[in-house]
Design a protein around this motif. Structure first.
Motif, PDB file in Angstrom:
ATOM      1  N   MET A   1     -35.803 -70.165  -9.312  1.00  0.00           N
ATOM      2  CA  MET A   1     -36.033 -68.992  -8.470  1.00  0.00           C
ATOM      3  C   MET A   1     -37.416 -68.403  -8.700  1.00  0.00           C
ATOM      4  N   ASN A   2     -37.996 -68.616  -9.879  1.00  0.00           N
ATOM      5  CA  ASN A   2     -39.302 -68.056 -10.180  1.00  0.00           C
ATOM      6  C   ASN A   2     -40.448 -68.911  -9.661  1.00  0.00           C
ATOM      7  N   THR A   3     -40.159 -70.162  -9.254  1.00  0.00           N
ATOM      8  CA  THR A   3     -41.218 -70.996  -8.705  1.00  0.00           C
ATOM      9  C   THR A   3     -41.592 -70.503  -7.315  1.00  0.00           C
ATOM     10  N   LEU A   4     -42.864 -70.327  -7.079  1.00  0.00           N
ATOM     11  CA  LEU A   4     -43.313 -69.850  -5.781  1.00  0.00           C
ATOM     12  C   LEU A   4     -42.904 -70.816  -4.672  1.00  0.00           C
ATOM     13  N   ALA A   5     -42.438 -70.263  -3.558  1.00  0.00           N
ATOM     14  CA  ALA A   5     -42.033 -71.098  -2.431  1.00  0.00           C
ATOM     15  C   ALA A   5     -43.198 -71.928  -1.916  1.00  0.00           C
ATOM     16  N   LEU A   6     -44.397 -71.386  -1.991  1.00  0.00           N
ATOM     17  CA  LEU A   6     -45.580 -72.114  -1.546  1.00  0.00           C
ATOM     18  C   LEU A   6     -45.827 -73.357  -2.386  1.00  0.00           C
ATOM     19  N   LEU A   7     -45.289 -73.351  -3.588  1.00  0.00           N
ATOM     20  CA  LEU A   7     -45.472 -74.482  -4.502  1.00  0.00           C
ATOM     21  C   LEU A   7     -44.209 -75.308  -4.661  1.00  0.00           C
ATOM     22  N   GLY A   8     -43.268 -75.127  -3.718  1.00  0.00           N
ATOM     23  CA  GLY A   8     -42.071 -75.962  -3.722  1.00  0.00           C
ATOM     24  C   GLY A   8     -40.797 -75.271  -4.142  1.00  0.00           C
ATOM     25  N   GLY A   9     -40.858 -74.016  -4.548  1.00  0.00           N
ATOM     26  CA  GLY A   9     -39.667 -73.287  -4.949  1.00  0.00           C
ATOM     27  C   GLY A   9     -38.872 -72.775  -3.763  1.00  0.00           C
ATOM     28  N   GLN A  10     -37.761 -72.109  -4.064  1.00  0.00           N
ATOM     29  CA  GLN A  10     -36.936 -71.516  -3.031  1.00  0.00           C
ATOM     30  C   GLN A  10     -37.522 -70.177  -2.572  1.00  0.00           C
ATOM     31  N   PRO A  11     -37.566 -69.931  -1.280  1.00  0.00           N
ATOM     32  CA  PRO A  11     -38.045 -68.626  -0.816  1.00  0.00           C
ATOM     33  C   PRO A  11     -37.168 -67.502  -1.354  1.00  0.00           C
ATOM     34  N   LEU A  12     -37.795 -66.402  -1.700  1.00  0.00           N
ATOM     35  CA  LEU A  12     -37.038 -65.272  -2.205  1.00  0.00           C
ATOM     36  C   LEU A  12     -36.119 -64.711  -1.121  1.00  0.00           C
ATOM     37  N   ARG A  13     -36.576 -64.704   0.112  1.00  0.00           N
ATOM     38  CA  ARG A  13     -35.800 -64.160   1.234  1.00  0.00           C
ATOM     39  C   ARG A  13     -35.466 -65.287   2.192  1.00  0.00           C
ATOM     40  N   ALA A  14     -34.151 -65.559   2.378  1.00  0.00           N
ATOM     41  CA  ALA A  14     -33.733 -66.641   3.260  1.00  0.00           C
ATOM     42  C   ALA A  14     -33.352 -66.131   4.648  1.00  0.00           C
ATOM     43  N   ARG A  15     -32.829 -64.903   4.739  1.00  0.00           N
ATOM     44  CA  ARG A  15     -32.397 -64.382   6.034  1.00  0.00           C
ATOM     45  C   ARG A  15     -33.538 -63.585   6.669  1.00  0.00           C
ATOM     46  N   PRO A  16     -33.574 -63.578   8.002  1.00  0.00           N
ATOM     47  CA  PRO A  16     -34.678 -62.892   8.679  1.00  0.00           C
ATOM     48  C   PRO A  16     -34.533 -61.377   8.616  1.00  0.00           C
ATOM     49  N   PHE A  17     -35.657 -60.693   8.748  1.00  0.00           N
ATOM     50  CA  PHE A  17     -35.654 -59.255   8.948  1.00  0.00           C
ATOM     51  C   PHE A  17     -35.375 -58.975  10.422  1.00  0.00           C
ATOM     52  N   GLN A  18     -35.281 -57.697  10.775  1.00  0.00           N
ATOM     53  CA  GLN A  18     -35.092 -57.340  12.171  1.00  0.00           C
ATOM     54  C   GLN A  18     -36.250 -57.895  13.001  1.00  0.00           C
ATOM     55  N   THR A  19     -35.929 -58.210  14.244  1.00  0.00           N
ATOM     56  CA  THR A  19     -36.919 -58.827  15.122  1.00  0.00           C
ATOM     57  C   THR A  19     -37.597 -57.766  15.990  1.00  0.00           C
ATOM     58  N   TRP A  20     -38.679 -58.167  16.611  1.00  0.00           N
ATOM     59  CA  TRP A  20     -39.371 -57.357  17.610  1.00  0.00           C
ATOM     60  C   TRP A  20     -39.861 -58.282  18.705  1.00  0.00           C
ATOM     61  N   PRO A  21     -39.731 -57.927  19.977  1.00  0.00           N
ATOM     62  CA  PRO A  21     -39.186 -56.695  20.524  1.00  0.00           C
ATOM     63  C   PRO A  21     -37.667 -56.594  20.355  1.00  0.00           C
ATOM     64  N   GLN A  22     -37.149 -55.359  20.539  1.00  0.00           N
ATOM     65  CA  GLN A  22     -35.727 -55.110  20.492  1.00  0.00           C
ATOM     66  C   GLN A  22     -35.241 -54.686  21.875  1.00  0.00           C
ATOM     67  N   PHE A  23     -34.001 -55.062  22.213  1.00  0.00           N
ATOM     68  CA  PHE A  23     -33.441 -54.686  23.510  1.00  0.00           C
ATOM     69  C   PHE A  23     -31.923 -54.677  23.400  1.00  0.00           C
ATOM     70  N   ASP A  24     -31.277 -54.087  24.391  1.00  0.00           N
ATOM     71  CA  ASP A  24     -29.821 -54.125  24.467  1.00  0.00           C
ATOM     72  C   ASP A  24     -29.404 -54.130  25.936  1.00  0.00           C
ATOM     73  N   GLN A  25     -28.178 -53.772  26.204  1.00  0.00           N
ATOM     74  CA  GLN A  25     -27.656 -53.844  27.571  1.00  0.00           C
ATOM     75  C   GLN A  25     -28.425 -52.946  28.527  1.00  0.00           C
ATOM     76  N   ALA A  26     -29.036 -51.878  28.007  1.00  0.00           N
ATOM     77  CA  ALA A  26     -29.758 -50.959  28.881  1.00  0.00           C
ATOM     78  C   ALA A  26     -30.906 -51.662  29.608  1.00  0.00           C
ATOM     79  N   GLU A  27     -31.648 -52.524  28.908  1.00  0.00           N
ATOM     80  CA  GLU A  27     -32.726 -53.279  29.564  1.00  0.00           C
ATOM     81  C   GLU A  27     -32.151 -54.257  30.593  1.00  0.00           C
ATOM     82  N   LEU A  28     -31.051 -54.914  30.240  1.00  0.00           N
ATOM     83  CA  LEU A  28     -30.445 -55.862  31.172  1.00  0.00           C
ATOM     84  C   LEU A  28     -29.991 -55.164  32.444  1.00  0.00           C
ATOM     85  N   ASP A  29     -29.382 -53.985  32.303  1.00  0.00           N
ATOM     86  CA  ASP A  29     -28.942 -53.231  33.471  1.00  0.00           C
ATOM     87  C   ASP A  29     -30.134 -52.789  34.323  1.00  0.00           C
ATOM     88  N   ALA A  30     -31.201 -52.350  33.663  1.00  0.00           N
ATOM     89  CA  ALA A  30     -32.385 -51.905  34.395  1.00  0.00           C
ATOM     90  C   ALA A  30     -33.004 -53.051  35.188  1.00  0.00           C
TER      91      ALA A  30
END
Length: 421
Positions: free
Chosen positions: A1-30
């Protein structure tokens, strides 16, 4: 876990953060409403474009807003509206997106690059004033990253020299100076609604002003030179730079969400600025707690840090490059800008006489801008990420990734890695 991902280790964060742009049903309805209306373009009574103009003007507390096809189109319209043409000089900060300068060039004018305040990355008032010449026609103040420029100083320059101030608010919707929204402080404000911006329809822009005569000229210039109100004569040269109904409909929904999104980003930025500024070599620009009291709201388009490679060094080594640091951070699963920033006067169209579209410019001062471009690290929407919306329990992974890189800095300084980023 301490090996840098750039040097072949496992990334510290595997799941994505929130995305951008954001939308919901309101944009679809519009979007569906516009589709079924069968009126997909034009600015007319009752249109989505007209409604968005009214709502945006009310939010900004200005009497006039005109939606246009892009922020760049808005800058060209604003410059033309104040009379910029061939041979005229327009003062532009040396650190900004290139469109701020090319809008001047496309009208035959000459951008005059001036330095920034390194504490805010926005235009230096003293540098702008020193660059004024008999050819100067306007000054563009860019609210970079969502941080307002010193509009007290800009407006004082405007009064002293009789020069219009155009605010480039592409990254600052929602920011305020002395409780006045950016875009409402100068002669004309220009906004962008491109994919990374605080509200977005993929593309689009708006030009706003308090001035009735300028407003009429702006509305005409974006619509083939026709007078506002539907007349079919064309007394001046203009462009077709109107915004479509689908985009205006999306922007109306996005504007309604802006207040809550700005509050969430402010919390995320405050957490990251405090935590990361405790890591040697990283300094927030500026710390939210150190804001000028005249900055009464920040746009939080991005969270910027300066990176000091000297804090990431071993022995007589030159230290870690900002490019290597960003690559290592990205490899750990943290969205960060990857491309090196370029000061505007160093763009090939202004610096390389052999460039096909080489354009005239003048550089009055740019040392601070060049230093910032060589050391800035950006997080947030500048990278196409909704990271700043996250709560501290998610953002702690950003802090851990930076600490991991700092702990393993010596490995990044060893060959062959140091020369491959």
């Amino acid at each position: 876990m301490n090996t840098l991902a750039l040097l072949g280790g496992q990334p510290l964060r595997a799941r994505p953060f929130q995305t951008w742009p954001q939308f919901d049903q309101a944009e679809l309805d519009a979007l569906a409403d516009v589709l079924h209306s069968r009126r997909w373009g034009g600015i007319y009574n009752g249109s989505q474009g007209e409604s968005f103009e009214t709502e945006l003007a009310a939010y900004l507390q200005v009497p006039h807003a005109s939606v246009v096809s892009s922020g760049t189109a808005g800058l060209m319209i604003a410059l033309r509206a104040v009379g910029v043409g061939p041979g005229d000089e327009v003062i532009v900060p040396a650190m900004t997106y290139v469109a701020t300068a090319t809008a001047v060039s496309l009208l035959g004018g000459t951008p005059v690059f001036v330095d920034i305040d390194p504490a805010t990355l926005t235009i230096s008032g003293s540098a702008a004033e020193a660059a004024i010449s008999e050819k100067t026609k306007a000054v563009i103040a860019v609210h970079l990253g969502g941080h307002p420029a010193d509009m007290d100083r800009m407006c004082a320059i405007s009064r002293r020299y009789g020069l219009p101030i155009i605010e480039d608010c592409a990254q600052s919707l929602g920011a305020a100076w002395n409780s006045c929204q950016t875009g409402s402080l100068g002669n004309i404000g220009v906004f962008s609604f491109a994919n990374t911006k605080n509200i977005t329809a993929g593309e689009g822009g708006a030009v706003v002003t308090h001035d009735d005569k300028l407003a009429a000229r702006i509305a005409s210039l974006r619509d083939h030179g026709r007078p506002p109100g539907g007349a079919n004569n064309h007394p001046q040269l203009g462009w077709n730079l109107r915004l479509g109904e689908f985009q205006s409909a999306i922007l109306r929904v996005q504007l309604a969400r802006l207040k809550d999104q700005l509050a969430a980003k402010a919390r995320g930025a405050a957490y990251l600025a405090a935590e990361l500024s405790s890591v040697p070599g990283l300094t927030s620009i500026p710390m939210p707690t150190d804001f000028d009291p005249r900055v009464t709201a920040h746009g939080w388009f991005s969270l910027a840090f300066t990176f000091n490679g000297e804090a990431f060094r071993r022995g007589n080594n030159d230290g870690l490059s900002v490019t290597a640091f960003r690559a290592a951070l990205h490899a750990e699963g943290i969205p960060v800008q990857r491309r090196d920033l370029i000061a505007c006067p160093d763009e090939p169209i202004y610096a390389d006489a052999n460039s096909r579209d080489y354009s005239s410019s003048r550089t009055a001062s740019a040392a601070q801008a060049r230093a910032a471009c060589a050391s800035v690290v950006l997080l947030g929407q500048a990278t196409g990420s909704g990271l700043l919306f996250e709560k501290p329990e998610e953002l702690v992974d950003v802090v851990r990734a930076v600490e991991k890189i700092h702990e393993n800095q010596h490995l990044l300084l060893d060959e062959p890695f140091a020369s491959t980023f």
